[in-house]
Design a protein around this motif. Sequence first.
Motif, PDB file in Angstrom:
ATOM      1  N   ASP A 172     -11.093   0.613 -94.010  1.00  0.00           N
ATOM      2  CA  ASP A 172     -10.130  -0.432 -94.384  1.00  0.00           C
ATOM      3  C   ASP A 172      -9.053  -0.600 -93.314  1.00  0.00           C
ATOM      4  O   ASP A 172      -8.613  -1.720 -93.027  1.00  0.00           O
TER       5      ASP A 172
ATOM      6  N   THR B  50      -2.107   5.624 -90.128  1.00  0.00           N
ATOM      7  CA  THR B  50      -1.099   4.800 -89.461  1.00  0.00           C
ATOM      8  C   THR B  50      -1.171   4.951 -87.948  1.00  0.00           C
ATOM      9  O   THR B  50      -0.814   4.028 -87.212  1.00  0.00           O
TER      10      THR B  50
ATOM     11  N   GLU C 250       3.981   9.365 -94.154  1.00  0.00           N
ATOM     12  CA  GLU C 250       2.759   8.874 -93.523  1.00  0.00           C
ATOM     13  C   GLU C 250       3.008   8.401 -92.088  1.00  0.00           C
ATOM     14  O   GLU C 250       2.278   7.569 -91.559  1.00  0.00           O
TER      15      GLU C 250
ATOM     16  N   HIS D 182       4.871   6.937 -98.739  1.00  0.00           N
ATOM     17  CA  HIS D 182       4.462   5.578 -98.369  1.00  0.00           C
ATOM     18  C   HIS D 182       5.358   4.974 -97.286  1.00  0.00           C
ATOM     19  O   HIS D 182       5.565   3.758 -97.241  1.00  0.00           O
TER      20      HIS D 182
ATOM     21  N   GLY E  12      -2.092  -5.406 -93.531  1.00  0.00           N
ATOM     22  CA  GLY E  12      -2.395  -4.050 -93.944  1.00  0.00           C
ATOM     23  C   GLY E  12      -1.244  -3.081 -93.866  1.00  0.00           C
ATOM     24  O   GLY E  12      -1.377  -1.926 -94.274  1.00  0.00           O
TER      25      GLY E  12
ATOM     26  N   GLU F 203       1.928  -4.319 -97.064  1.00  0.00           N
ATOM     27  CA  GLU F 203       1.423  -4.087 -98.411  1.00  0.00           C
ATOM     28  C   GLU F 203       1.378  -2.602 -98.756  1.00  0.00           C
ATOM     29  O   GLU F 203       1.445  -2.230 -99.930  1.00  0.00           O
ATOM     30  N   ARG F 204       1.267  -1.739 -97.731  1.00  0.00           N
ATOM     31  CA  ARG F 204       1.019  -0.312 -97.965  1.00  0.00           C
ATOM     32  C   ARG F 204       2.231   0.576 -97.751  1.00  0.00           C
ATOM     33  O   ARG F 204       2.263   1.708 -98.249  1.00  0.00           O
ATOM     34  N   TYR F 205       3.237   0.099 -96.983  1.00  0.00           N
ATOM     35  CA  TYR F 205       4.323   0.977 -96.585  1.00  0.00           C
ATOM     36  C   TYR F 205       5.689   0.378 -96.922  1.00  0.00           C
ATOM     37  O   TYR F 205       5.871  -0.845 -96.901  1.00  0.00           O
TER      38      TYR F 205
ATOM     39  N   THR G 128       7.359   3.202-103.708  1.00  0.00           N
ATOM     40  CA  THR G 128       6.003   2.681-103.925  1.00  0.00           C
ATOM     41  C   THR G 128       5.804   1.426-103.088  1.00  0.00           C
ATOM     42  O   THR G 128       6.741   0.657-102.872  1.00  0.00           O
ATOM     43  N   PRO G 129       4.599   1.176-102.598  1.00  0.00           N
ATOM     44  CA  PRO G 129       4.353  -0.022-101.785  1.00  0.00           C
ATOM     45  C   PRO G 129       4.559  -1.301-102.588  1.00  0.00           C
ATOM     46  O   PRO G 129       4.391  -1.326-103.813  1.00  0.00           O
TER      47      PRO G 129
ATOM     48  N   GLY H 173       2.739  -4.014-102.220  1.00  0.00           N
ATOM     49  CA  GLY H 173       1.519  -4.788-102.387  1.00  0.00           C
ATOM     50  C   GLY H 173       1.619  -6.120-101.671  1.00  0.00           C
ATOM     51  O   GLY H 173       2.277  -6.243-100.643  1.00  0.00           O
TER      52      GLY H 173
END
Length: 595
Positions: free
Chosen positions: A313, A370, A498, A529, A541, A544-546, A579-580, A582
């Motif tokens: 991904d 990352t 991360e 995160h 990418g 949305e994740r960090y 929390t991310p 999204g």
Amino acid sequence: MSTPFLFGALRETAHRGGDDLLSAGLGLAGLRAAPVPFSDPATSTPAELRRRAIRTAWLGIADLGPLGGYGVVYGAVPNVPGREFHAFARLPHATQPHRVLAQVPDAFDAKARCLVVTASSGSRGIYGGIALAGAWGLTHGCAVAYTDKGAGSGYFDMATDTGVALDGTRAERGTAELEFAPSGDADDAGIAIKHAHSTDNPEAHWGEHVMQAAQFGLAMLDRAFPEQAPFTPHDTKIIAVGLSNGGGAVLQAAGIDDAGWLAGVVAVAANVNAPRVEAQGDDEGGHARTLYDYGSEAALLAPCALLDARFDDVRAALAKLPGNDIATWAARGASLHAAGILAAADTKAQAAEALARLRAGGWGDPALATAASTTAYDLWRAFIATYASAYTRSVVGAMPCGFRFSARGADRKPRAATPAERAAWWSDASGIAPGAGVFLVEDEPTHGADSAWPGLVCLRELWTGTNPAAARLRASVQATQPRLPRRGLPICLVHGAEDGLIPAAFSSDAYVAWLRTNDRDATYWRVPHAQHFDAFLAWPGFGERYVPMLAFAYAALDRMYAHVVHGAPLDRGPTPNATPRGTGALDAKHLALPR
């Protein structure tokens, strides 16, 4: 403080109305917009260069995208009128100066008497800390003192014998005091960059650079407000804060501040070379590693390891971006196998073996995910080549492993820089190539499927080898270790769990473990995160994740300020359960910051 304070000419400028301290009048909307073209690209004015330099510094550090929440959920870019003071400071043993800057807001809080001192992140120029220290300090009524810590974007062009003057414009050697003027006169040596070519190993002296900036800041407060002078460490609260390399710099400063100048220290995603201690229980201190060590290892192994299916991904997201080299990664496994580093013969097995080797060295899968961005854009090589030159104290034209810096033509061959390119280096460059028309090139490049391989092997052998150059490099790295801070100095660390450029396990975790082993302590948020580059959060990418690190850095500064200025307890509380966001916009609930 024992470090003598030596600086040259002083440049004082006022910034009010449509030209302020924090954004040069651009505001948040202007920082997000396309850069304003220079009126004459070859002879840009000091005001134009300053505006571009500030914009470049903001965009290199902060996520200002429409979904990132800056200016709404956290942070702000108000108009802050005031004065700036620039000078070139020099350590007694250094061959080259470092640039210092003090920003003094008109709304300086005379009751709090606060000075925030910072060092630029990465190898950035003097405004490199503005999105962190400036955005927080100036809006709290503090003065802010900056240092480029012996790096910066004052590139010197050997072909024209020109460098950067105090006002950011270009000048010939001998006609003005320059930010950097390397030794040697080889006009075919390309472009000299201070971090790589000063021969001073500046990283070993980052702490001294920070303390000189603090001294400069106090002196400029005396100048700005003579009726309130003198400003001293005894009546002015000095908070040192830095991000990445700047974080390592303020932790170095904490270790040499025997006189008690610093009231508190905040280090964010710090690149700190902590002494190794044995891990105890869940303590990660046993993973202490230096950037040169794990970076040169990742440069070799990560392209292969990241072909493992668990990173599918991540690769798919990065593949949507232009200019990456993911298509060449399969060739790395073959190179590693041919060199006897990997036993496996097929790509899938090579990826698994390379991943196992990285894990054995302390890498976690989230950090590697990352690190894929750093790998995809060949940034490990750029960083490590620069550091190799600095650590071996190499002069321009004699960098290790056949590297040098140069402008490059469409045929990818070195060429002379144009007047417009040279004029924009100070404002647009990050202090490490590639960027602003300057590239890392090899004297004898190869053109095979894995063209970077020979140079990377050479750079790695400077860490693992036994020749004099390798011994000199390792000695220089050893000199960058911090000393223990004085007992009772309030220290707060914030690091992304991360982070793939400066993994927490190798740096902040290890530093905190070292402190505790030696009867010291620090508050520490290891933020879930979160990764290293907020500026990358606009990439597919990433956002949305960090979550953004600057939000937690500002929160840590809020707590440190309340402690040192108002006497509130420095209680870190629980690490925010971030929390991310999204695919939607960032909301305060995603940060979960303590109230």
